[in-house]
Structures are given as C-alpha cells and as structure tokens.
Scaffold this active site. Structure first.
Site, PDB file in Angstrom:
ATOM      1  N   CYS A   1      41.107  37.123  40.028  1.00  0.00           N
ATOM      2  CA  CYS A   1      41.485  38.452  39.575  1.00  0.00           C
ATOM      3  C   CYS A   1      40.570  39.563  40.079  1.00  0.00           C
ATOM      4  O   CYS A   1      40.952  40.732  40.064  1.00  0.00           O
ATOM      5  CB  CYS A   1      41.524  38.466  38.053  1.00  0.00           C
ATOM      6  SG  CYS A   1      42.457  37.063  37.369  1.00  0.00           S
TER       7      CYS A   1
ATOM      8  N   HIS B   1      42.603  45.268  36.582  1.00  0.00           N
ATOM      9  CA  HIS B   1      43.410  44.054  36.744  1.00  0.00           C
ATOM     10  C   HIS B   1      44.442  43.990  35.626  1.00  0.00           C
ATOM     11  O   HIS B   1      44.107  44.126  34.448  1.00  0.00           O
ATOM     12  CB  HIS B   1      42.505  42.824  36.723  1.00  0.00           C
ATOM     13  CG  HIS B   1      43.240  41.546  36.511  1.00  0.00           C
ATOM     14  ND1 HIS B   1      44.279  41.141  37.325  1.00  0.00           N
ATOM     15  CD2 HIS B   1      43.096  40.568  35.569  1.00  0.00           C
ATOM     16  CE1 HIS B   1      44.740  39.985  36.898  1.00  0.00           C
ATOM     17  NE2 HIS B   1      44.044  39.618  35.830  1.00  0.00           N
TER      18      HIS B   1
ATOM     19  N   ASN C   1      51.239  38.962  35.374  1.00  0.00           N
ATOM     20  CA  ASN C   1      49.891  38.892  35.925  1.00  0.00           C
ATOM     21  C   ASN C   1      49.965  38.169  37.269  1.00  0.00           C
ATOM     22  O   ASN C   1      50.188  36.962  37.309  1.00  0.00           O
ATOM     23  CB  ASN C   1      48.980  38.149  34.935  1.00  0.00           C
ATOM     24  CG  ASN C   1      47.551  38.018  35.431  1.00  0.00           C
ATOM     25  OD1 ASN C   1      47.253  38.150  36.604  1.00  0.00           O
ATOM     26  ND2 ASN C   1      46.647  37.702  34.519  1.00  0.00           N
TER      27      ASN C   1
END
Length: 337
Positions: A114, A263, A293
């Site tokens: 990430c 993120h 995500n």
C-alpha cells in the site's frame, strides 16, 4: 526544474463483483453493515488467466497512447507488485518487451504494497533529478483477489484488482514532486500476509488445510490473512506522525494543502485518519466505492478520477500517504501540473 507527474492512467478488469453478488453467495454475511463501514459497493476481479502484469500493460498502453512523451524517451520502468508473474524473471523485464520500450531502459520490480506508489515516486524523482533518466514509467498493479479465500469476509469485501501507470519526468509547467517521509516497522510483517507460497514456507498439503477463526472467516495458509484491528491501530498511530513530519519538512500548514490523497484502505479508516490528522473538512479524498482497496494502485486511481472530474486542478498542492503491509509507510507532497 524538478521531477513532476506528467500523467496517470489506470486499468480495471472487466468482471465486476458487487455487494449484491456477495450477498447471494454468502447470505449469512451482514453486507449492509460491512458496506457502510468500508464504503465499498463493488470491486473489479481479474480473470483466472489474467495477471497483475496484464493489468499493468493495459494501464501503461493507455498512458502512452496519450502521447505525453515518445516511448523512446522513457528511460526507466519501475514495476510495483506483490502478485508477480514468476519468481524470476522480473516482470518489469517482460513488460519492457511487451510495451515496446527501448533496450536502453532500466527495468526492475519492487515488492511493496500500500505504500508502493509513493515509494515509487521517490525512486522516480531521484532518477529524474539526478539526470539518470529523462522519463520514468511507474506501474503499480495488484491482484490480491487471487490470494483471498471466498469465505473470508474480512478481506473479500475490501480488495479489488487494478493497475495504474504513472509517467514521471521533468516538470513542464507548475507541477513538481516535493519532499518525502518514509518508514518501516517489520514487527508488523505477520499482520497482513500470505503465509505460504514463498521459499520460507512453500505450499503443501498442510498449508492448504482450511480453518475458520472466531470471527467466522475461513482461510488456509495459502490465502491472504489480515489482522484488521492491528492494521487499523498501526495506521491511526503512524500516519498522523508521518503527515506532521512531511508538513514540517515542506514548511506547510494543514490548510496549505488542497487535497489529502491517502491510501484508499476503507472509508472507516479514512474518516478516522481525517480526524486524527485534523484535516480540514472536505479536503480528504475518498474514492473507492466502485473499485475497493486496490493496494498500490489506490492513490493514482483516486488522483486520476478526481482530475477527470475537474476537482484536482493545475497548481493545487496534494499530500499523499501510503501505508500498510510490511508494515511500511511513505508520504510526499506535490504540486499538480
């Protein structure tokens, strides 16, 4: 003149899995509650034979077709993934040939999650500012869904597959990439992990044994595991300090930043980070409802979607922070050009 982002494109697989699809398959899951907390209503899923490098190829082709620079002017290819095609060779070498880039190009993979996009920007900026590359192509691509057990609601609702391609070169207008703050805490390495499949713990009959935990999530050691509460605690503890350090390094106040692009882990985490970081109302970018995500691709996808809507405009200042698996984190500021 310093390095700047010259353009971003992204690519999403064709298959879309909605929360309604998950509800039909898993009637015992509380999808309304999970969706409200995560902010995710749908995600894209790579096809069985489709790899992260395939997604990265399409994202890069879309970017190069915009003609920002000639392919011959790209001198370096950085490819961030945790879903490589092979142990070896590096997927970046395969992509160099597939994209038709010159043999003068340097190409490497780096395995980071990430925080990967911001770390990739840092490497690209160093190459450009040092005069070692005219333009750097940064590809961030991930197919976490291939690691996820279908009965693990902790992660299945969250993650989607995607790729983004970002071109970094010498700024041609007002754009520039500013300062960086990075960090690592490997003590958290077991909190977000695929335990089996590498050389430390190869896949085996034992690793494929499925178990159901106390929260009702089923997985084996071959699947992705995430300790959600631990990762949340890490994020709300670490990210505010990283942002404070970045603003101090760049001599900026919170209100000097037009957009905070963190993120895109989930809506619940972003809301808590906005409060912890005291980010002014309306300045936190949230863009994950229909993609989920997408790990290292979340930040560039969010930026490009907001650019396309006219919300991020030339001359505006952005603060980017990636954080997660590793544990690792990286923050930077930039002026959009």
């Amino acid at each position: 003149m310093s390095a700047a982002i010259l353009g971003i494109s992204y690519y999403l697989p064709d298959r879309v899995e909605t929360n309604e699809d998950l509800a039909r398959e898993n009637p015992d899951w509380r999808l309304d509650e999970l969706a409200e907390k995560s902010g995710i209503l749908a995600r894209h899923i790579a096809a069985p034979g489709e790899t992260a490098s395939d997604l990265g190829y399409h994202a890069a082709m879309r970017l190069m077709e915009r003609g920002i620079v000639a392919p011959a002017e790209i001198d370096y290819l950085l490819y961030c993934t945790q879903s490589p095609d092979y142990f070896l060779p590096t997927s970046a070498c395969v992509l160099q040939d597939r994209l038709g880039l010159g043999m003068h190009v340097g190409a490497l993979d780096f395995n980071l999650g990430c925080s990967g996009f911001v770390v990739g920007l840092q490497m690209a900026r160093c190459l450009v500012d040092a005069g070692m590359a005219r333009n750097v192509l940064l590809i961030t691509a991930e197919t976490y869904t291939k690691f996820i057990h279908p009965r693990d609601r902790m992660v299945r609702i969250l993650f989607g597959d995607a790729a983004a391609a970002t071109l970094i070169g010498t700024g041609r207008g007002s754009g520039s990439i500013g300062n960086f703050v990075v960090g690592t805490d490997g003590k958290g390495s077991q909190k977000l992990i695929v335990p089996a499949g590498g050389l430390r713990s190869p896949r085996s009959r034992e690793s494929a044994v499925e178990r159901t935990d106390e929260s009702g999530c089923t997985r084996s050691a071959d699947n992705l595991f995430m300790d959600g509460p631990a990762v949340f605690t890490f994020a709300i503890t670490t990210v505010p300090h990283a942002l404070t350090a970045l603003l101090a390094k760049s001599q900026l106040a919170l209100n000097d930043v037009d957009w905070y692009v963190f993120h895109q882990a989930n809506k619940y985490m972003l809301q808590h980070l906005a409060k912890r970081c005291r980010i002014p109302d309306g300045k936190m970018v949230v863009e994950l409802e229909d993609v989920g995500n997408t790990v290292s691709a979340t930040i560039p996808i969010a930026i490009q979607k907001w650019v396309e809507r006219g919300r991020i405009r030339e001359g505006q200042r952005l603060a980017l922070i990636g954080f997660g698996v590793g544990y690792s984190w990286a923050a930077c500021d930039l002026v959009w050009g």
